[in-house]
Design an enzyme around this catalytic site. Structure first.
Site, PDB file in Angstrom:
ATOM      1  N   TRP A 292       7.747 -19.129 -41.999  1.00 44.55           N
ATOM      2  CA  TRP A 292       7.066 -18.010 -42.609  1.00 44.55           C
ATOM      3  C   TRP A 292       7.676 -16.699 -42.167  1.00 44.55           C
ATOM      4  O   TRP A 292       8.260 -16.613 -41.092  1.00 44.55           O
ATOM      5  CB  TRP A 292       5.586 -18.054 -42.262  1.00 44.55           C
ATOM      6  CG  TRP A 292       4.856 -19.253 -42.748  1.00 44.55           C
ATOM      7  CD1 TRP A 292       4.969 -19.853 -43.977  1.00 44.55           C
ATOM      8  CD2 TRP A 292       3.897 -20.004 -42.019  1.00 44.55           C
ATOM      9  NE1 TRP A 292       4.119 -20.925 -44.068  1.00 44.55           N
ATOM     10  CE2 TRP A 292       3.460 -21.047 -42.872  1.00 44.55           C
ATOM     11  CE3 TRP A 292       3.345 -19.904 -40.739  1.00 44.55           C
ATOM     12  CZ2 TRP A 292       2.492 -21.980 -42.480  1.00 44.55           C
ATOM     13  CZ3 TRP A 292       2.400 -20.832 -40.345  1.00 44.55           C
ATOM     14  CH2 TRP A 292       1.977 -21.848 -41.208  1.00 44.55           C
TER      15      TRP A 292
ATOM     16  N   VAL B  99       6.714 -15.273 -38.594  1.00 49.73           N
ATOM     17  CA  VAL B  99       7.023 -16.063 -37.399  1.00 49.73           C
ATOM     18  C   VAL B  99       8.506 -16.410 -37.363  1.00 49.73           C
ATOM     19  O   VAL B  99       9.259 -15.924 -36.508  1.00 49.73           O
ATOM     20  CB  VAL B  99       6.169 -17.349 -37.350  1.00 49.73           C
ATOM     21  CG1 VAL B  99       6.471 -18.161 -36.097  1.00 49.73           C
ATOM     22  CG2 VAL B  99       4.686 -17.023 -37.427  1.00 49.73           C
ATOM     23  N   CYS B 100       8.937 -17.236 -38.289  1.00 47.69           N
ATOM     24  CA  CYS B 100      10.291 -17.795 -38.233  1.00 47.69           C
ATOM     25  C   CYS B 100      11.361 -16.868 -38.797  1.00 47.69           C
ATOM     26  O   CYS B 100      12.549 -17.173 -38.691  1.00 47.69           O
ATOM     27  CB  CYS B 100      10.321 -19.135 -38.952  1.00 47.69           C
ATOM     28  SG  CYS B 100       9.254 -20.355 -38.141  1.00 47.69           S
ATOM     29  N   ILE B 101      10.962 -15.732 -39.371  1.00 46.49           N
ATOM     30  CA  ILE B 101      11.931 -14.714 -39.771  1.00 46.49           C
ATOM     31  C   ILE B 101      11.876 -13.525 -38.827  1.00 46.49           C
ATOM     32  O   ILE B 101      12.914 -13.029 -38.382  1.00 46.49           O
ATOM     33  CB  ILE B 101      11.710 -14.270 -41.227  1.00 46.49           C
ATOM     34  CG1 ILE B 101      11.858 -15.473 -42.167  1.00 46.49           C
ATOM     35  CG2 ILE B 101      12.709 -13.184 -41.625  1.00 46.49           C
ATOM     36  CD1 ILE B 101      13.204 -16.168 -42.096  1.00 46.49           C
TER      37      ILE B 101
END
Length: 218
Positions: A118, A121-123
């Site tokens: 997402w 979070v992961c970006i």
């Protein structure tokens, strides 16, 4: 007063000057994504993946807990990169994974282009981490998504405030092409746009079918 010259700005992307990192476009993350329609997300991911593959962009694919929890990548990604290694992680921030960072370093590129799930979070994690280590960072906003509109928008704002350069999927493709006189990739670019460019793609199809229209003398 500055003098204008027919040259591209230094912050514009070229196929050879960056590494594209596609992060966690996986089933489990998509199920909870609500900031963008998942069908549209998959379409945008396909556009970017096909464009990057066609232009020979250095590309890194990574997943989190693929076998134990999050599931496989969107099929559009391995279709574009059938021989690519996919780096699976336990870390939410891929920049804290030694194998991912080793692959980034091996690419030798100082520019990183990110897209994935997402956004918050992961970006955000790799974007802020890469910026902190001196990389230039771009985020393709519409190949990202989050659990709410608020989560996605706040994440984009946070990254932009830190120095990330945002762009969209069609913008990415056309920035790689940038001149319709570049005949080697003309059919690639317009072909991808016809399939995945929405109304823009339909416009290309219509103009070529009805009037034999073309860009740059093609």
């Amino acid at each position: 007063m500055p003098t204008a010259s027919p040259a591209a700005g230094k912050t514009l992307l070229t196929p050879a000057d960056h590494t594209l990192v596609l992060i966690d476009h996986q089933s489990q993350m998509a199920f909870a994504t609500h900031s963008i329609d998942v069908a549209m997300l998959r379409n945008n991911v396909a556009l970017v993946a096909k464009g990057a593959a066609g232009f020979g962009v250095s590309t890194l694919l990574t997943t989190v807990a693929e076998k134990s929890f999050s599931g496989p990548l969107f099929p559009e990604i391995p279709e574009a990169f059938p021989n690519a290694d996919v780096l699976d992680r336990t870390t939410m921030n891929c920049w804290e994974d030694a194998a991912v960072v080793a692959a980034v370093n091996a690419s030798g590129k100082s520019r990183i282009v990110l897209g994935g799930l997402w956004t918050s979070v992961c970006i955000v994690g790799p974007a802020l981490s890469a910026l902190d280590q001196g990389f230039e960072v771009y985020v393709i906003a519409d190949v990202c998504g989050d659990v709410t509109d608020e989560a996605h928008e706040r994440a984009m704002q946070r990254m932009i405030q830190a120095g990330v350069r945002p762009l969209t999927s069609v913008q990415y493709l056309l920035e790689l092409q940038r001149d319709w006189a570049r005949s080697a990739t003309y059919d690639l670019t317009t072909g991808i746009a016809k399939l995945h460019g929405g109304g823009y793609g339909l416009g290309i199809q219509y103009a070529k079918s009805m009037f034999g229209a073309s860009e740059g003398g093609h």
